[in-house]
Design a protein around this motif. Structure first.
Motif, PDB file in Angstrom:
ATOM      1  N   GLY A 207       0.828  -1.332   0.154  1.00 57.85           N
ATOM      2  CA  GLY A 207       0.138  -0.079  -0.021  1.00 57.85           C
ATOM      3  C   GLY A 207       0.816   1.319  -0.131  1.00 57.85           C
ATOM      4  O   GLY A 207       0.267   2.391  -0.193  1.00 57.85           O
ATOM      5  N   GLY A 262      -1.081  -0.446   5.209  1.00 56.48           N
ATOM      6  CA  GLY A 262      -1.151  -0.870   3.716  1.00 56.48           C
ATOM      7  C   GLY A 262      -0.679  -2.348   3.580  1.00 56.48           C
ATOM      8  O   GLY A 262      -0.092  -2.728   2.570  1.00 56.48           O
ATOM      9  N   ASN A 283      -5.529   0.866   6.888  1.00 56.91           N
ATOM     10  CA  ASN A 283      -5.632   0.336   5.431  1.00 56.91           C
ATOM     11  C   ASN A 283      -6.812   1.116   4.868  1.00 56.91           C
ATOM     12  O   ASN A 283      -7.767   1.477   5.292  1.00 56.91           O
ATOM     13  N   THR A 284      -6.699   1.399   3.331  1.00 53.80           N
ATOM     14  CA  THR A 284      -7.706   2.076   2.730  1.00 53.80           C
ATOM     15  C   THR A 284      -9.020   1.203   2.660  1.00 53.80           C
ATOM     16  O   THR A 284     -10.101   1.704   2.475  1.00 53.80           O
ATOM     17  N   ASP A 285      -8.813   0.124   2.534  1.00 51.75           N
ATOM     18  CA  ASP A 285      -9.760  -0.912   2.184  1.00 51.75           C
ATOM     19  C   ASP A 285     -10.487  -1.412   3.680  1.00 51.75           C
ATOM     20  O   ASP A 285      -9.932  -2.138   4.244  1.00 51.75           O
ATOM     21  N   VAL A 299      -9.586   3.280   8.900  1.00 53.53           N
ATOM     22  CA  VAL A 299      -9.660   2.893   7.498  1.00 53.53           C
ATOM     23  C   VAL A 299      -9.218   4.358   6.961  1.00 53.53           C
ATOM     24  O   VAL A 299     -10.027   5.563   7.030  1.00 53.53           O
ATOM     25  N   GLY A 300      -8.099   4.416   6.280  1.00 51.84           N
ATOM     26  CA  GLY A 300      -7.833   5.613   5.649  1.00 51.84           C
ATOM     27  C   GLY A 300      -6.457   5.617   4.793  1.00 51.84           C
ATOM     28  O   GLY A 300      -5.974   4.243   4.924  1.00 51.84           O
ATOM     29  N   ASP A 301      -6.209   6.476   4.078  1.00 53.89           N
ATOM     30  CA  ASP A 301      -4.979   6.609   3.079  1.00 53.89           C
ATOM     31  C   ASP A 301      -3.854   6.797   3.914  1.00 53.89           C
ATOM     32  O   ASP A 301      -3.604   7.936   4.846  1.00 53.89           O
TER      33      ASP A 301
ATOM     34  N   ALA B 229     -10.151   8.358  10.510  1.00 56.09           N
ATOM     35  CA  ALA B 229      -9.070   8.778   9.884  1.00 56.09           C
ATOM     36  C   ALA B 229      -8.515  10.169   9.993  1.00 56.09           C
ATOM     37  O   ALA B 229      -7.297  10.876   9.592  1.00 56.09           O
TER      38      ALA B 229
END
Lengths: 319, 246
Positions: A207, A262, A283-285, A299-301, B229
């Motif tokens: 990631g 990631g 993780n983004t997913d 959950v995030g970039d 986030a």
């Protein structure tokens, strides 16, 4: 009777995992009344600290045959030290050196052995040691049937207890066989704490998109006082050195905190980290399997979340 | 070059782990068994590559019951020449190592290769024990193995790095990642494996030095606590004040 502990050294220091092994031996001795003898091969400038974690005496084995890592010869020296000290329990750390030496010694002494212990032995009646099996997915309680017992302790599995003894140090030179194994070259990639002994680990995966983005991972690790690790694809693509790869085929670790950034959380990766005390997944997913194994999740970039975490960690250090 | 590769049978990595008989036995129901990956991907494949380059033979050795034969045939399909099964249910590593060493003593191999650990018992024991029984040097966690004549140049993992060593045959080696790439058996290999020799040998006497008294599953993991986030700092607060680990 005595409890004998192999205290592993590297770069002139007794290892943290060795102190854990000594403390483990001393905790068994608290119940049994045995003496705790630490065996050190090679030079170390912190031998005095062995008493702090429970050694009553230290046997410092000196032999120029042992300048290189020679598992067969160290096992031979340990067997002699066990005979000298009338040892009934012999302890190693379950690290790369213990994994090499302990089984050789077990076969030489025909002693029952449990590798990778995660708790103190149960000694009422049978002698039973708990260890992780099925790559961390279960535990086995293993009974040792022989009078001499060998245990290797998983690094970072138990809090080390202080005993503050002052250990006497005695030099011993044992007659050893000639070595058949010659070390040609050493490539020490890191003089930092080995990953298996780190209490906090920050790990990242595909990631992160490329090796050039690891700066923020290293910064976060530094701010937290953590070691860095990575997933298999990352080490396979040479984004990060091979020794950072945790998982089924890499190293298995058991830190107090594992932060996975990631990394999706494939079962092969989880097999190497599922013994961690607290797991954080970023993780983004939202469907990433890692969230099922994690205690905390975001959950995030990573490229937005990690810099904010670095700032927060730095601020925390200033409090 | 005569090479002995020791293989163990292990449940596939994705298997569900459960126990029966009052938590004293692994529940094999519905479990797919494979060759222990370290034994197959690294020890066996590197053994075959050395044989292909230098001539000689690769013999497979497994300690287990007749239900292991399909796993052994797979190792033959990948390219080993012949196989030996020591007919005994393995109970502890020392017992297994003794059987392997007894066989290896009678058959003088140049090297004995095995994986660094099995993925079920995670012991990392058998290789070192075999070396001790044979009185041969043990090289553990090896990630490269090259032969020139009778001399092996081996890269092994040590704490914090790697080391390159030299050792003459015979020796015992445990293999880690990096040794070789996994091979998938082709149809010709699978057909040939059916008729390759698989010898069954009865075990020599020994006494168990250790045994599993019971198994236990870890407590079920609680739900993952989610942090927004937008405010990652909250995560550090939780790690400090709730989990108390930083």
């Amino acid at each position: 009777m005595s409890i004998l502990v192999y205290a592993n050294t590297a770069i002139n220091k007794v290892h943290k995992s060795a102190f854990e092994a000594v403390s483990y031996g001393a905790q068994i001795a608290e119940k049994s009344g045995d003496k705790v003898t630490a065996v050190v091969v090679g030079n170390a400038d912190n031998l005095d600290s062995l008493g702090k974690y429970g050694a009553d005496n230290v046997v410092h084995v000196t032999s120029d045959k042992l300048d290189d890592f020679q598992p067969n010869l160290i096992a031979e020296a340990m067997q002699k030290a066990a005979a000298d000290n009338n040892s009934s329990i012999i302890i190693f750390s379950h690290d790369l050196s213990g994994k090499s030496i302990a089984p050789i010694l077990a076969a030489k002494m025909n002693a029952g052995i449990v590798t990778g212990a995660v708790d103190l032995p149960q000694t009422d009646g049978d002698f039973i040691v708990k260890k992780a099996v099925f790559s961390g997915k279960a535990y086995a309680h293993v009974k040792i049937n022989t009078a001499t017992k060998i245990i290797s302790l998983t690094p970072n599995a138990l809090e080390k207890k202080e005993f503050n003894k002052s250990a006497s140090i005695e030099s011993k030179s044992y007659e050893l066989a000639d070595s058949r194994l010659k070390v040609k070259e050493q490539k020490i990639q890191s003089t930092d704490l080995p990953l298996t002994e780190a209490e906090l680990v920050v790990s990242a995966g595909r990631g992160l998109k490329g090796p050039e983005n690891w700066g923020m991972i290293e910064e976060l690790a530094k701010a937290l006082g953590a070691a860095t690790a990575c997933s298999r694809p990352v080490s396979d693509m040479d984004w990060r050195p091979h020794h950072e790869h945790v998982g089924q085929t890499g190293v298995a670790i058991r830190p107090n905190l594992y932060i996975a950034i990631g990394i999706s959380g494939a079962i092969q990766h989880l097999a190497g980290v599922n013994q961690s005390k607290v797991i954080v997944a970023i993780n983004t997913d939202p469907e990433a399997p890692f969230f099922k194994a994690a205690d905390y999740g975001i959950v995030g970039d990573a490229f937005e979340v990690v810099p904010k975490l670095v700032e927060a960690a730095k601020a925390m250090n200033h409090d | 070059m005569k090479i002995l590769v020791c293989i163990s049978k292990a449940p596939d990595t994705t298997s569900k782990i459960a126990f029966t008989d009052n938590n004293t036995a692994f529940d094999k129901n519905g479990v797919q068994f494979i060759i222990n990956p370290y034994d197959e991907w690294y020890a066996l494949v590197r053994g075959l590559e050395l044989k292909e380059a230098n001539g000689g033979s690769v013999t497979i050795l497994n300690v287990g019951g007749a239900d292991n034969d399909p796993t052994i045939r797979k190792a033959l399909a990948i390219g080993a020449d012949d196989a030996v099964r020591i007919n005994m249910e393995p109970t502890d590593a020392l017992g297994v190592a003794k059987q392997i060493a007894d066989y290896a003593k009678e058959n003088a191999f140049d090297m004995v290769l095995c994986g660094k650990e099995t993925i079920d018992y995670n012991g990392s024991q058998v290789g070192g024990m075999v070396a001790a029984f044979l009185d041969q040097p043990f090289v553990s966690n090896a990630s490269k193995l090259d032969m020139v004549g009778n001399t092996a140049t081996i890269e092994r993992d040590i704490q914090g790095g790697k080391e390159i060593i030299e050792v003459d045959t015979p020796f015992v080696l445990s293999a880690a990642k990096g040794m070789a790439e996994a091979r998938i058996p082709n149809m010709r290999g699978i057909m040939a494996a059916r008729t390759k020799p698989l010898q069954v040998v009865e075990p020599s006497a020994f006494e168990n030095t250790s045994e599993v008294a019971s198994y236990e599953l870890p407590p079920a993991k609680g739900a993952c606590k989610m942090v927004s986030a937008d405010n990652p700092a909250e995560l550090l607060e939780l790690l400090r004040n709730e989990a108390k680990i930083i």
